[in-house]
Design an enzyme around this catalytic site. Sequence first.
Site, mmCIF file in Angstrom:
data_model
loop_
_atom_site.group_PDB
_atom_site.id
_atom_site.type_symbol
_atom_site.label_atom_id
_atom_site.label_comp_id
_atom_site.label_asym_id
_atom_site.label_seq_id
_atom_site.Cartn_x
_atom_site.Cartn_y
_atom_site.Cartn_z
ATOM 1 N N ASP A 99 0.860 -1.181 0.000
ATOM 2 C CA ASP A 99 0.000 0.000 0.000
ATOM 3 C C ASP A 99 0.897 1.232 0.000
ATOM 4 O O ASP A 99 2.093 1.140 0.210
ATOM 5 C CB ASP A 99 -0.991 -0.023 1.157
ATOM 6 C CG ASP A 99 -0.320 -0.044 2.505
ATOM 7 O OD1 ASP A 99 0.882 0.246 2.558
ATOM 8 O OD2 ASP A 99 -0.988 -0.344 3.496
ATOM 9 N N ASP A 281 -8.279 -7.076 1.530
ATOM 10 C CA ASP A 281 -7.272 -7.280 2.568
ATOM 11 C C ASP A 281 -7.854 -6.789 3.870
ATOM 12 O O ASP A 281 -8.686 -5.877 3.875
ATOM 13 C CB ASP A 281 -5.987 -6.487 2.267
ATOM 14 C CG ASP A 281 -6.139 -5.019 2.657
ATOM 15 O OD1 ASP A 281 -5.666 -4.629 3.738
ATOM 16 O OD2 ASP A 281 -6.771 -4.256 1.904
ATOM 17 N N CYS A 319 -11.419 -29.186 9.055
ATOM 18 C CA CYS A 319 -10.499 -28.150 8.566
ATOM 19 C C CYS A 319 -9.103 -28.757 8.391
ATOM 20 O O CYS A 319 -8.642 -29.531 9.239
ATOM 21 C CB CYS A 319 -10.461 -26.993 9.559
ATOM 22 S SG CYS A 319 -9.246 -25.720 9.152
ATOM 23 N N CYS A 321 -6.242 -26.977 8.173
ATOM 24 C CA CYS A 321 -5.167 -26.046 8.549
ATOM 25 C C CYS A 321 -4.206 -26.735 9.522
ATOM 26 O O CYS A 321 -4.550 -27.760 10.126
ATOM 27 C CB CYS A 321 -5.753 -24.774 9.174
ATOM 28 S SG CYS A 321 -6.145 -24.918 10.926
ATOM 29 N N CYS A 324 -5.814 -27.336 13.091
ATOM 30 C CA CYS A 324 -6.895 -28.337 13.190
ATOM 31 C C CYS A 324 -6.423 -29.752 12.873
ATOM 32 O O CYS A 324 -6.983 -30.722 13.374
ATOM 33 C CB CYS A 324 -8.046 -27.949 12.265
ATOM 34 S SG CYS A 324 -8.919 -26.456 12.818
ATOM 35 N N HIS A 350 -5.018 -20.723 11.546
ATOM 36 C CA HIS A 350 -6.370 -21.228 11.288
ATOM 37 C C HIS A 350 -7.234 -20.158 10.611
ATOM 38 O O HIS A 350 -7.919 -20.437 9.622
ATOM 39 C CB HIS A 350 -7.053 -21.685 12.584
ATOM 40 C CG HIS A 350 -8.523 -21.934 12.388
ATOM 41 N ND1 HIS A 350 -8.994 -23.111 11.839
ATOM 42 C CD2 HIS A 350 -9.607 -21.134 12.570
ATOM 43 C CE1 HIS A 350 -10.315 -23.026 11.711
ATOM 44 N NE2 HIS A 350 -10.710 -21.837 12.158
#
Length: 387
Positions: A99, A281, A319, A321, A324, A350
């Site tokens: 940015d 974002d 999940c 991830c 998990c 996660h």
Amino acid sequence: WKFTGKKGAFMYKIIARDGNAKRAEFQTVHGTIQTPVFMNVGTAAAIKGAVATTDLYDIGTQVELSNTYHLHVRPGDQIVKKMGGLHKFMNWDRPILTDSGGFQVFSLAGLRKIKEEGVYFNSHIDGRKIFMGPEESMQIQSNLASTIAMAFDECPSSIAKRDYMEKSVDRTTRWLKRCKAEMNRLNSLPDTINKQQMLFGINQGGVYEDIRIRHAQEIAQLDLDGYAIGGLAVGETHEEMYRILDAVVPHLPENKPTYLMGVGTPANILEAVDRGVDFFDCVYPSRNGRHGHVYTNHGKLNLFNARFELDDKPIKEGCQCPACRSYSRAYIRHLLKAKEMLGMRLCVLHNLYFYNTMMEEIRDAIEAGRYKEYKKWKLDAVSGNNS
């Protein structure tokens, strides 16, 4: 394919539409971005919560976002350039968006003077005087060598008076023209690391539809690589934000990506995709994760709650991830209570995985022509607040 007409012929291709929702591909020098996409925010070239760039591959991150102002202040963009640019510095070979620093100048600076040439302000770290204008922002971003640079704009309060807003938006347009000229100059220099750096312009105008539309029409003439909508999610209601998106998105170029800056919650993203937005974002998933708040399809959970003390289930059943796959709610709760950094790290991983996976589901739903059904299901899922 739609060519932006730039050296390297970057392309934005719409693959499928479902109402105003669009599923596209955006080709960059650092790889192709599948949209709609959520960019994972790594302000100082790292995601807060002890997340490494090697983790970002595991959780399906497509684009990392870093902050021009923060990296200019520390370690210094010249140092990043000497280290070979941001990609090399942080060991990440996929796209990076930086940015412009504009938002930070307006939100952190406190005492500042806005003039036609740019903004004079004091560093929030050591108080030293800094000047940043369109050329300086482009030079810093060129030193960082990100994939996509954002134009330097003024981010006025969304509730600023009409008279101030009009003057501010006109100055942002003049600054944008200076950004474009400087970016073209920098991309032609022999020692520039990324000579194919792209530039996105930013639409401003607060909650005034007519100012927003006029500004969108003006900047659309500049044939930039993409267009962002800034100055939302800064205090106005969600309804006002959606009203502005309904008004302004149709006036931004169809053949370029649209980016809604700093947004947001899963519900915000689902609604904005339905209005034609490609890029998002937000710090929410990482910030919430650092405080033990995790996303599931049954609402957000607060893992500090005593009811998870003996809960041997993962944060979210099924999940994939890193948290998990290996750990229980009870264990992660223990880590958070004991102030072990691993607890924070697992929650952030996660949440970012949840967001990245949601974007994948959104893309699949648009391609299958069932976005409306998916949106309704997901909105019901994320609002079933169990915390």
